[in-house]
Scaffold this motif. Structure first.
Motif, PDB file in Angstrom:
ATOM      1  N   SER A   8       2.100  -3.125  -6.295  1.00  0.00           N
ATOM      2  CA  SER A   8       2.770  -3.236  -5.003  1.00  0.00           C
ATOM      3  C   SER A   8       4.063  -2.578  -5.014  1.00  0.00           C
ATOM      4  O   SER A   8       4.939  -2.649  -5.976  1.00  0.00           O
ATOM      5  CB  SER A   8       2.515  -4.778  -4.277  1.00  0.00           C
ATOM      6  OG  SER A   8       3.424  -5.060  -4.851  1.00  0.00           O
ATOM      7  N   ILE A  27       2.871 -12.276  -5.173  1.00  0.00           N
ATOM      8  CA  ILE A  27       1.105 -11.450  -5.076  1.00  0.00           C
ATOM      9  C   ILE A  27      -0.026 -12.325  -5.510  1.00  0.00           C
ATOM     10  O   ILE A  27       0.310 -13.277  -6.842  1.00  0.00           O
ATOM     11  CB  ILE A  27       1.588 -10.126  -6.155  1.00  0.00           C
ATOM     12  CG1 ILE A  27       0.386  -9.265  -6.382  1.00  0.00           C
ATOM     13  CG2 ILE A  27       1.820 -10.601  -7.513  1.00  0.00           C
ATOM     14  CD1 ILE A  27       0.516  -8.268  -6.858  1.00  0.00           C
ATOM     15  N   THR A  31      -0.200  -2.609  -0.843  1.00  0.00           N
ATOM     16  CA  THR A  31      -1.056  -2.618  -2.161  1.00  0.00           C
ATOM     17  C   THR A  31      -1.457  -1.474  -3.606  1.00  0.00           C
ATOM     18  O   THR A  31      -2.154  -0.893  -1.902  1.00  0.00           O
ATOM     19  CB  THR A  31      -1.748  -4.102  -2.758  1.00  0.00           C
ATOM     20  OG1 THR A  31      -3.113  -3.466  -1.616  1.00  0.00           O
ATOM     21  CG2 THR A  31      -1.557  -5.443  -2.030  1.00  0.00           C
ATOM     22  N   TYR A  39      -5.624  -7.263  -5.243  1.00  0.00           N
ATOM     23  CA  TYR A  39      -4.142  -8.126  -4.591  1.00  0.00           C
ATOM     24  C   TYR A  39      -4.589  -8.026  -3.656  1.00  0.00           C
ATOM     25  O   TYR A  39      -4.443  -6.894  -2.248  1.00  0.00           O
ATOM     26  CB  TYR A  39      -3.074  -7.130  -5.530  1.00  0.00           C
ATOM     27  CG  TYR A  39      -3.157  -7.092  -6.870  1.00  0.00           C
ATOM     28  CD1 TYR A  39      -3.264  -7.688  -8.007  1.00  0.00           C
ATOM     29  CD2 TYR A  39      -4.145  -5.694  -7.437  1.00  0.00           C
ATOM     30  CE1 TYR A  39      -3.455  -7.889  -9.053  1.00  0.00           C
ATOM     31  CE2 TYR A  39      -3.875  -4.872  -8.610  1.00  0.00           C
ATOM     32  CZ  TYR A  39      -3.326  -6.272  -9.612  1.00  0.00           C
ATOM     33  OH  TYR A  39      -4.088  -6.075 -11.056  1.00  0.00           O
ATOM     34  N   SER A  40      -3.340  -9.040  -3.048  1.00  0.00           N
ATOM     35  CA  SER A  40      -3.373  -9.412  -1.194  1.00  0.00           C
ATOM     36  C   SER A  40      -1.631  -9.985  -1.813  1.00  0.00           C
ATOM     37  O   SER A  40      -1.161 -10.117  -2.629  1.00  0.00           O
ATOM     38  CB  SER A  40      -3.425 -10.063  -1.280  1.00  0.00           C
ATOM     39  OG  SER A  40      -3.579 -11.636  -1.471  1.00  0.00           O
ATOM     40  N   LEU A  41      -0.628  -9.745  -0.519  1.00  0.00           N
ATOM     41  CA  LEU A  41       0.611  -9.921  -0.637  1.00  0.00           C
ATOM     42  C   LEU A  41       1.386 -11.459   0.518  1.00  0.00           C
ATOM     43  O   LEU A  41       0.375 -11.515   1.663  1.00  0.00           O
ATOM     44  CB  LEU A  41       1.744  -8.607  -0.425  1.00  0.00           C
ATOM     45  CG  LEU A  41       1.289  -7.550  -1.170  1.00  0.00           C
ATOM     46  CD1 LEU A  41       1.818  -6.476  -1.158  1.00  0.00           C
ATOM     47  CD2 LEU A  41       1.628  -7.752  -2.474  1.00  0.00           C
ATOM     48  N   SER A  74      -6.361  -3.084  -2.586  1.00  0.00           N
ATOM     49  CA  SER A  74      -6.620  -4.294  -1.922  1.00  0.00           C
ATOM     50  C   SER A  74      -7.556  -5.845  -1.798  1.00  0.00           C
ATOM     51  O   SER A  74      -7.827  -6.857  -1.942  1.00  0.00           O
ATOM     52  CB  SER A  74      -6.524  -4.097   0.167  1.00  0.00           C
ATOM     53  OG  SER A  74      -7.963  -3.524   0.398  1.00  0.00           O
TER      54      SER A  74
END
Length: 272
Positions: free
Chosen positions: A67, A89, A72, A78-80, A75
């Motif tokens: 990211s 993360i 990212t 991973y997500s933030l 998606s």
């Protein structure tokens, strides 16, 4: 020009830790395989001196960019998250492959890198494909075997037949292979005392969850012939057809007996 600047900064971030004024840790209460695991980068010590600094995460295969500044690389994986004291993360659908590589968070010129490791407090719930069962009867005995290919922590299992706890009859053998346990449950009981039928359940506590690994209604004919589950499906049909056959055959038997009696009378009359 701005893009070139960001690429240069990103390259410098990936070279290695400049300071230990930031650090990341596993924010999730426990690592559950197949679930989501969040890593959180704590930037509270440098937050005021580096307002608006770019944020980034590195890791995975080839130590790639995961990211950068709220975006990212994938998606679906991973997500933030953001907070007053840092940013995080979330790794989705966590697998064994996510453990192999180091992870690094960067905030401005401050960064921190380490491997993601496991403590003893992690869970792996076997999928349906990782639970194999087989059962049969012989000489009024019910035999059941359940194989859990992968599980963690070591399962604590119970067996119930017709609401009666028969865990004392359950044989549990397990061995640890790598991160997980391979478990075999074996049950061998007589079902004659239960009229050869009833509901058998096997329940396993694996970490924080209860998993039903076997749940079947047993309805077998108790005798000395091996009867498998597949063969048992034929018996209800036989039980229905048998009375019908008797009803159809009874008039034929009666007719034959009447015919025999008539023939006997005729023979006696001829003799007279």
């Amino acid at each position: 020009m701005r893009k070139v600047y960001e690429v240069v900064i990103l390259f410098l971030f990936s070279l290695g830790p400049v300071s230990s004024m930031v650090n990341w840790y596993v924010q999730s209460p426990k690592i559950v395989f197949g679930g989501h695991v969040t890593l959180f980068c704590n930037t509270s010590t440098v937050r005021n001196s580096c307002k608006g600094c770019p944020t980034s995460w590195f890791g995975g295969e080839n130590f790639k960019v995961l990211s950068y500044n709220g975006f990212t690389a994938s998606s679906s994986k991973y997500s933030l998250t953001t907070a007053a004291d840092g940013f995080g993360i979330t790794i989705k659908d966590f697998t064994e492959n996510d453990l192999i590589y180091p992870y690094k968070c960067s905030y401005g010129f401050h960064s921190f890198v380490k491997h993601l490791t496991l403590d003893k407090n992690y869970e792996y719930q076997p999928s349906k494909d990782e639970i194999k069962t087989k059962h049969a009867t012989y000489n009024s005995m019910l035999y059941v075997e359940v194989h859990l290919k992968k599980a963690h922590p070591e399962p604590n299992c119970t067996a119930i037949f017709n609401k009666k706890d028969i865990t004392s009859e359950l044989n549990n053998s397990s061995r640890q292979i790598g991160l997980f346990y391979s478990v075999k449950l074996r049950l061998n009981i007589t079902i004659k005392g239960y009229s050869c039928k009833g509901r058998l359940q096997m329940l396993c506590r694996i970490g924080s969850k209860n998993l039903r690994v076997f749940d079947n209604y047993v309805s077998y004919t108790c005798h000395d012939v091996l009867i498998t589950t597949k063969e048992m499906k034929k018996y209800p049909v036989i039980l229905i057809l048998l009375p019908l056959l008797l009803v159809l055959l009874l008039p034929c038997v009666c007719c034959l007996r009447v015919k025999d009696m008539r023939d006997n009378i005729l023979r006696q009359c001829i003799q007279w």
